[in-house]
Design a protein around this motif. Structure first.
Motif, short mmCIF file in Angstrom:
data_model
loop_
_atom_site.label_atom_id
_atom_site.label_comp_id
_atom_site.label_asym_id
_atom_site.label_seq_id
_atom_site.Cartn_x
_atom_site.Cartn_y
_atom_site.Cartn_z
N GLY A 48 0.84 -1.20 0.00
CA GLY A 48 0.00 0.00 0.00
C GLY A 48 0.87 1.24 0.00
N ALA A 49 0.26 2.40 0.21
CA ALA A 49 1.00 3.66 0.11
C ALA A 49 1.37 4.27 1.45
N HIS A 50 0.50 4.10 2.47
CA HIS A 50 0.69 4.80 3.72
C HIS A 50 0.48 3.87 4.92
N PRO A 51 0.96 4.28 6.08
CA PRO A 51 0.49 3.65 7.31
C PRO A 51 -1.03 3.82 7.39
N ASP A 52 -1.72 2.80 7.78
CA ASP A 52 -3.18 2.69 7.92
C ASP A 52 -3.88 2.31 6.62
N ASP A 53 -3.14 2.20 5.49
CA ASP A 53 -3.75 1.70 4.25
C ASP A 53 -3.95 0.20 4.32
N GLU A 54 -3.16 -0.48 5.11
CA GLU A 54 -3.14 -1.94 5.09
C GLU A 54 -4.43 -2.54 5.63
N THR A 70 4.30 -13.02 6.70
CA THR A 70 3.42 -11.99 6.16
C THR A 70 4.02 -10.62 6.44
N ALA A 71 4.05 -9.77 5.43
CA ALA A 71 4.64 -8.44 5.61
C ALA A 71 3.81 -7.39 4.90
N TYR A 72 3.91 -6.17 5.40
CA TYR A 72 3.28 -5.02 4.75
C TYR A 72 4.38 -4.07 4.28
N LEU A 73 4.35 -3.74 2.99
CA LEU A 73 5.25 -2.74 2.43
C LEU A 73 4.46 -1.45 2.27
N SER A 74 4.74 -0.48 3.11
CA SER A 74 4.14 0.85 2.99
C SER A 74 5.14 1.73 2.26
N LEU A 75 4.75 2.25 1.12
CA LEU A 75 5.70 3.01 0.33
C LEU A 75 6.17 4.27 1.05
N THR A 98 5.48 5.55 11.70
CA THR A 98 6.32 4.37 11.53
C THR A 98 6.19 3.45 12.73
N GLN A 99 6.28 4.04 13.92
CA GLN A 99 6.18 3.25 15.14
C GLN A 99 4.78 2.68 15.35
N GLU A 100 3.76 3.41 14.90
CA GLU A 100 2.40 2.88 14.99
C GLU A 100 2.24 1.65 14.10
N LEU A 101 2.86 1.67 12.93
CA LEU A 101 2.83 0.48 12.07
C LEU A 101 3.53 -0.70 12.73
N LEU A 102 4.67 -0.44 13.36
CA LEU A 102 5.39 -1.51 14.04
C LEU A 102 4.57 -2.06 15.20
N ALA A 103 3.89 -1.18 15.92
CA ALA A 103 3.03 -1.64 17.01
C ALA A 103 1.88 -2.48 16.46
N ALA A 104 1.35 -2.09 15.31
CA ALA A 104 0.27 -2.86 14.68
C ALA A 104 0.76 -4.25 14.27
N ARG A 105 1.95 -4.31 13.67
CA ARG A 105 2.49 -5.60 13.24
C ARG A 105 2.81 -6.49 14.45
N LYS A 106 3.19 -5.90 15.54
CA LYS A 106 3.47 -6.68 16.75
C LYS A 106 2.21 -7.42 17.21
N ILE A 107 1.05 -6.82 16.94
CA ILE A 107 -0.22 -7.42 17.34
C ILE A 107 -0.71 -8.44 16.32
N ASP A 108 -0.67 -8.07 15.02
CA ASP A 108 -1.26 -8.97 14.03
C ASP A 108 -0.27 -10.01 13.49
N GLY A 109 1.01 -9.91 13.88
CA GLY A 109 1.96 -10.95 13.51
C GLY A 109 2.70 -10.72 12.22
N GLY A 110 2.50 -9.57 11.60
CA GLY A 110 3.19 -9.30 10.34
C GLY A 110 4.54 -8.64 10.54
N GLN A 111 5.22 -8.40 9.45
CA GLN A 111 6.48 -7.66 9.43
C GLN A 111 6.24 -6.35 8.68
N GLN A 112 7.21 -5.45 8.73
CA GLN A 112 7.00 -4.12 8.16
C GLN A 112 8.19 -3.65 7.36
N PHE A 113 7.92 -3.13 6.15
CA PHE A 113 8.95 -2.57 5.30
C PHE A 113 8.50 -1.22 4.74
#
Length: 836
Positions: A48-54, A70-75, A98-113
């Motif tokens: 996706g393009a932004h944090p919260d698009d996922e 599973t990973a999310y690539l936010s451009l 950025t940190q909010e995305l990392l906190a989200a991935r910590k909960i849903d089990g994904g990774q972040q790029f």
């Protein structure tokens, strides 16, 4: 070199290990699900393009139900958005998101790029987006993430075939993903990666929904024959949560965007449209892809062992699985497929530690240090099982210095030792890496190519615990962290930061000189080490003067602060420029400031950025003096108004009474006040009565979603999504004789030069005839929009609604924005003596 490559891989695929949060202590149920994940060799990348698009529902489903990597690539990092929890905007908001995305991935089990793309604000077309971003470089980043992560399946959040129908960043993210799908396997296409091995994903999907059809009704009627439907409403008995409940917890981490979400339960369908690759025959997106250990050469034996471990797992005594897990570890270590070898080595090591109740930690006695210094660190190791475990050695990285020799870890006997570690003089700062160098409007500049794609800066000060199980030694890496006991919160973790030995910052980011009178400018020096001596000077634009020429400082204690006052003398005529501090310590020069971001939902952040303040010599006049300001989502306009001589009182809900309001020359509502303040529906009548009785009320932009009031004005006014995103868009003055454009400052087209990011947003598109529209503006190839600044007489006073982005322009020191805002405050006060 092997150790360096391993560290880079670890950081790329295990982003959460560098978060300074309490170490996760797995329950038996969590260990079991980790073993299940260990037995799945498949991966999926969501783009996706932004944090919260996922789509957190899909990310959670693939990570927790399918057990895929599973990973999310936010451009982008969402730098151009608004902030509902504080006044940070632009780069600092990007750090928060950025940190909010990392906190989200910590909960849903994904990774972040991420890529290096900078969220420069709303864009109406992908052509504009890709031009500002530098399409070639962002595409290179997307391909490099694909080649590094090696996803079997890619899922796009947005539709690449509908340019101009949504945010240009959204469409651009999908267009780049479609292009990268094939380029990732093109051996002639080179990225910045040193190990630039090609990779071909098997399938590319578009995650469609009713939103892309305009309404649920249209989507329900649409032909879904070619859509892959998935029921993602799973219930995880071990977790006691539905997939959607986990997804809502994840999405609720986007607090700066106000995306708190309530969990749901039961069946829930997601739809995927195949864009590239073969259609999966059984509606399993991994159909035809071997996701077992048979995928890798030598994996069958590993699969047999781990299937047995999963089948015979003892929830009451997980340590029974350790002997078989050690066997599997040894076989995984020998795999020739480095990609899956490294991923699964990291997974199985943490499973072994969890089964043994093995707790390993390195805690610094202070939260930060500067290069070329010593830090005390408390080492702790404990084995809470009957398994025979030996702490073979403990080393400090990157020194590779052994600090503890062989120690037997007996069952439930805590081993602790305090050691001193050296921070090398060449150690890099831990501040967000993408902000260390000056970038462009659309791109961040990153010198270290190994960092590109990573969510945050790698922390290289680590401790390596070599732990021996029987005759097998397994290395465990733990980042050095800092923790303390808070009387209210209890145990609190913070990152252990590497920072410059000194920082310098101004009290304000903008200094406006409305006449030739000198102003006091204060510089704060902060020491990050003890016994720091140095000299402070200023860099200042031509035509400006300051005194004294320098200060000598001597800071004895670490963390000590000292303030120094300079007198800045402006030039005679209008001028603007940037001032910055120059700090000399020995033979080193420092020009940076330390900015600290502290919110409870993300780890503490220390951001190092160039220290500077804008100085503006502005011929500005104003009327009135006392301003009441009601904050909304949070902005820095009160500080900006004080710069031009206003007395600003920030009002709490209890202060908004008829008796208090009548004292103010104007009352201003901060951005999105009617979106964020639940009490607004009760105090709004007092504000309108204040206007009726002769006051001036300025309401800044709100969105038309989640309004806390029925109407935003005393007369009919309809909010829309109209906005002008080009900060240089031509502005037409359509009522040149109106008071607001003439008194006390003459407003011309020149006053709209130098604006930043945008003209404005969420303009009204319909309004009562009492309102007067004085400005017109539009983006290229769009009709004129006249709702940016509306003024209405209401009773004896004036009501003003504006969607102009003053919350960006005033903190950026834009002269014309200051003049126009002063006119808004001054409206109806022609008979009052003019103030300079």
């Amino acid at each position: 070199m092997k150790n360096i490559r391993s560290l880079v891989f670890l950081l790329f695929f295990c982003p959460f290990i560098i978060l300074a949060q309490a170490p996760k202590k797995l329950t038996s149920g969590e260990i079991y699900t980790s073993i299940q994940k260990l037995n799945f060799l498949g991966s999926i990348l969501y783009i996706g393009a932004h944090p919260d698009d996922e789509n957190t529902r899909l990310i959670s489903y693939f990570a927790n139900n399918v057990k895929a990597q599973t990973a999310y690539l936010s451009l982008t990092r969402g730098d151009g958005g608004q902030n509902l929890i504080g006044s940070e905007i632009r780069e600092l908001l990007g750090v928060i998101r950025t940190q909010e995305l990392l906190a989200a991935r910590k909960i849903d089990g994904g990774q972040q790029f991420f890529t290096r793309a900078n969220d420069f604000g709303y864009s109406k077309h992908p052509d504009e987006t890709l031009k500002i971003w530098d399409k070639k470089e962002v595409l290179n980043d997307v391909v490099s993430v694909i080649r590094k992560f090696k996803p079997d399946v890619i899922v796009n959040r947005f539709n690449h075939r509908t340019p101009g129908t949504t945010h240009g960043h959204h469409t651009a993210s999908a267009m780049l993903s479609v292009a990268a799908f094939n380029l990732a396997s093109d051996k002639n296409y080179k990225t910045h990666l040193k190990n630039d091995a090609i990779w071909q994903p098997k399938r590319l999907f578009f995650n469609t929904s009713w939103w892309f059809y305009g309404s649920e009704e249209k989507f329900n009627e649409a032909d879904k024959t070619n859509l892959l439907s998935m029921d993602i409403g799973a219930f995880y008995k071990i977790k006691g949560l539905s997939n959607s409940e986990i997804a809502s917890l994840s999405r609720s981490q986007h607090q700066s965007q106000g995306f708190g979400s309530t969990g749901t339960r039961g069946s829930q369908i997601e739809y995927l449209e195949l864009l590239k690759g073969d259609y999966p025959s059984n509606k399993n997106i991994f159909n035809g892809i071997d996701t077992t250990w048979g995928r890798v050469s030598g994996g069958e034996a590993i699969g047999k062992i781990l299937n047995k471990v999963e089948k015979e797992f003892n929830f009451k005594n997980p340590s029974e699985s350790i002997p078989e897990l050690i066997k599997a570890y040894q076989l995984i270590y020998k795999l020739k497929d480095n990609h899956w070898r490294n991923i699964k080595l990291n997974e199985i090591k943490e499973i072994i530690a969890a089964c043994a109740g093995l707790y390993l930690e390195a805690v610094a006695t202070e939260s930060n240090a500067s290069p070329n210094s010593l830090v005390a660190v408390n080492i702790e190791a404990i084995n809470r099982s009957l398994t025979k475990i030996l702490l073979n050695s403990v080393l400090i990285l990157p020194e590779q210095k052994e600090i503890i020799g062989s120690v037997a870890l007996l069952n439930n006997k805590d081993y602790k030792k305090k050691v001193s570690i050296y921070i090398p003089s060449e150690e890099k700062y831990t501040s967000p890496y993408w902000l260390l160098e000056k970038g462009s409007l659309g791109m961040y500049h990153v010198n270290n190519i190994n960092y590109i794609g990573l969510p945050e800066t790698p922390h290289s000060i680590k401790v390596k615990f070599n732990v021996q199980f029987e005759d097998v030694v397994i290395p465990f890496y733990r980042e050095v962290v800092y923790k303390y006991t808070n009387p209210v919160k209890g145990e609190v973790y913070k990152p252990f930061e590497i920072l410059p030995e000194v920082s310098a910052s101004f009290d304000e980011k903008v200094y406006v000189f409305s006449n030739r009178k000198p102003q006091k400018v204060t510089v704060k020096i902060k020491s990050i080490k003890e016994n720091l001596k140095g000299e402070l000077k200023l860099s200042i634009p031509k035509g400006w003067r300051f005194s004294p020429t320098n200060y000598v400082f001597n800071l004895i204690q670490k963390g000590e602060e000292q303030r120094f006052n300079f007198e800045i003398i402006p030039p005679l005529n209008q001028s603007e420029g940037v001032i910055s501090p120059i700090v000399e310590v020995g033979n080193k020069i420092y020009t940076n400031e330390l900015i600290e971001i502290d919110y409870s939902h993300i780890p503490f952040q220390s951001v190092i950025m160039p220290s500077e303040a804008k100085v503006v010599r502005l011929n500005i006049h104003k009327k009135g003096q006392l301003i009441g300001y009601i904050q909304g989502a949070g902005d820095a306009i009160p500080t900006s108004l004080r710069q031009i001589g206003y007395t600003v009182v920030e009002l709490k809900n209890r202060d908004i009474t008829p008796e208090k309001l009548k004292n103010f020359d104007a009352v201003i509502l901060g951005i999105r006040a009617y979106n964020t303040n639940d009490r607004a529906k009760f105090y709004q009548k007092y504000l309108h009565n204040y206007v009726r009785d002769g006051g001036t009320l300025i309401v800044q932009y709100n969105t038309n979603r989640r309004l806390k009031v029925k109407e935003v004005a005393p007369y009919s006014l309809k909010l829309s999504k109209d906005r002008v995103t080009n900060e240089n868009a031509e502005v037409s003055i359509i009522m040149p004789s109106h008071e607001i454009l003439n008194y006390p400052n003459k407003i011309t087209k020149d006053d709209f030069k130098g604006w930043v990011q945008e003209r404005g947003l969420y303009f009204p598109n319909e309004w009562d005839s009492h309102f007067k529209a004085v400005l017109s503006m539009n983006d290229i190839d769009e009709p004129a929009k006249k709702g940016s600044l509306l003024i209405a007489k209401y009773g004896e006073g004036n009501f003003i609604y504006t969607g102009l982005s003053f919350f960006r322009e005033l903190p950026a020191g834009v002269p014309g924005a200051y003049k126009l805002f002063a006119n808004m405050i001054s409206i109806g006060k022609n008979n009052i003596q003019l103030n300079n």
